[in-house]
Design an enzyme around this catalytic site. Structure first.
Site, mmCIF file in Angstrom:
data_model
loop_
_atom_site.group_PDB
_atom_site.id
_atom_site.type_symbol
_atom_site.label_atom_id
_atom_site.label_comp_id
_atom_site.label_asym_id
_atom_site.label_seq_id
_atom_site.Cartn_x
_atom_site.Cartn_y
_atom_site.Cartn_z
ATOM 1 N N LYS A 158 -11.800 0.759 -2.580
ATOM 2 C CA LYS A 158 -10.802 1.406 -3.349
ATOM 3 C C LYS A 158 -11.214 1.176 -4.859
ATOM 4 O O LYS A 158 -11.887 2.379 -5.201
ATOM 5 C CB LYS A 158 -9.368 0.586 -3.151
ATOM 6 N N HIS A 193 -5.203 -3.207 -2.893
ATOM 7 C CA HIS A 193 -4.743 -2.374 -3.940
ATOM 8 C C HIS A 193 -4.658 -2.904 -5.251
ATOM 9 O O HIS A 193 -4.193 -2.239 -6.088
ATOM 10 C CB HIS A 193 -3.459 -1.730 -3.258
ATOM 11 N N SER A 233 0.774 -1.066 0.074
ATOM 12 C CA SER A 233 -0.153 -0.054 0.143
ATOM 13 C C SER A 233 0.726 1.213 0.031
ATOM 14 O O SER A 233 0.419 2.125 -0.454
ATOM 15 C CB SER A 233 -1.181 0.000 1.212
#
Length: 392
Positions: free
Chosen positions: A238, A207, A179
């Site tokens: 995300k 991610h 990250s």
């Protein structure tokens, strides 16, 4: 409580004090944020595919709000397991090509719940030193032995697995894309090691989900390694632009988590409107491939421009683009100067990253245009030169 004031002053002296800043959407301008009454290019959020303001997701959430009400009312094991949950989890399992899936409140709770359910006293969890804090905390709460290996150091991991070969259970946990660095785990090597030593392999696609893979399934699928991963974890906060998290794997795994994962048992279920938003986002993630293609092109462009400017850019091809500056005070000065130039780019400091590696973590989105990023790179170069972060 005077000791708190003293400790806060220590943080201030080390340029480690943190505070909250209000941010707002800019109507009609995706990829921008309003802070301190100033419109800025948003190079800090994790809205990788630019879905956070998608009208179809908002419409789906509004319909569910009107039909189902505002809240779920209880945990999933009581009365909170509303019909949309089952439909979403079936769709998630099909997307991940797994037997089953389970939706949880958020990525932090997912990692805590899964690790605690799979490991305990007498077990060993092997964790990359750069794994997310939620993984670290999950291992601590599990009471299993926590064995860290140097970032992507497979030889050290092999030695540690051999050392603990007689442990009751061995669990290897890694981020797929890290990250704060934006680089990838060595997933093929991890699959080989877990098979060699009879370990369980858990991969957090927070991610990388939505970003990699033909239908956004994540890095494991993009590399053709999905069948070698025992536990897939991902988030909807995300690339999906909504909120929540999922775990996918075997039916046995999901049944075990329903019985043993404390965040599932003791947390109120997500509101039906959120479930509806996730379902719509899942459709968009799979069908709007152009978003991934634009994001990949943007990542290549921005990384190349910053490197040409002489900045120390971390390796990788993800939309997380770290510029390492070293000390905390310099990172804060650079972040403030960029905000003055109309760029929201947050300084990341220890303990989030190792000492001496404070950085600006740029985070790109499919909402950004090539012109946005070219102009941003030019301004980053000018500010960095003015502050002495790079030399011409």
């Amino acid at each position: 409580m005077k000791w708190i004031e003293a400790e806060l002053q220590k943080l201030e002296d080390q340029s480690l004090n943190r505070s909250l800043h209000t941010s707002a959407r800019v109507p009609g301008r995706q990829g921008y944020v309003l802070r301190e009454q100033k419109t800025m290019l948003d190079l800090s959020s994790n809205d990788y595919l630019g879905l956070a303001c998608h009208p179809a997701i908002a419409a789906a959430m509004n319909r569910a709000l009107l039909a189902e009400g505002a809240g779920s009312g209880a945990s999933r094991l009581i009365t909170g397991n509303l019909p949309p949950y089952g439909r979403l989890e079936e769709a998630l399992a099909a997307w991940q090509q797994s037997e089953a899936a389970l939706v949880l409140a958020n990525g932090y709770m997912a990692n805590l719940g899964v690790i605690q359910a799979l490991a305990g006293r007498g077990d060993v969890v092997f964790s990359d030193r750069l794994n997310h804090a939620s993984i670290v905390d999950g291992i601590g709460l599990s009471r299993a032995d926590h064995v860290r290996y140097r970032h992507n150091d497979m030889e050290q991991l092999r030695r540690l697995l051999y050392k603990h070969r007689d442990a009751r259970r061995k669990l290897i946990v890694t981020d797929a894309v890290f990250s704060m660095d934006g680089d990838q785990a060595l997933l093929a090597e991890l699959v080989a090691l877990k098979r060699e030593y009879g370990a369980i392999l858990m991969v957090d696609e927070a991610h990388s989900g939505g970003v990699y893979g033909a239908r956004g399934e994540g890095l494991c699928h993009a590399l053709g390694l999905q069948n070698g991963i025992d536990v897939h974890v991902g988030t909807f906060s995300k690339a999906f632009g909504v909120y929540g998290a999922y775990v996918s794997g075997s039916r046995t795994l999901i049944r075990w988590l329903v019985n043993k994962a404390r965040p599932v048992i003791y947390s109120t279920a997500l509101p039906p409107s959120v479930i509806a938003g996730i379902a719509e986002a899942l459709h968009l993630v799979q069908t709007e491939r152009w978003r991934r293609e634009r994001l990949a092109a943007s990542s290549r462009q921005f990384r190349s421009l910053l490197r040409k400017a002489g900045l120390q850019v971390g390796p990788g091809d993800s939309p997380i683009v770290p510029v390492i500056v070293g000390d905390n005070a310099t990172a804060l000065r650079l972040s403030s100067a960029l905000e003055a130039e109309g760029i929201a780019a947050v300084a990341v400091r220890p303990p989030t990253v190792p000492d001496g590696t404070a950085r600006i973590r740029f985070s790109l989105s499919a909402a950004h245009t090539p012109d946005d990023l070219a102009d941003a790179a030019r301004r980053v170069e000018q500010v960095a030169h003015r502050l002495g972060v790079l030399a011409r």
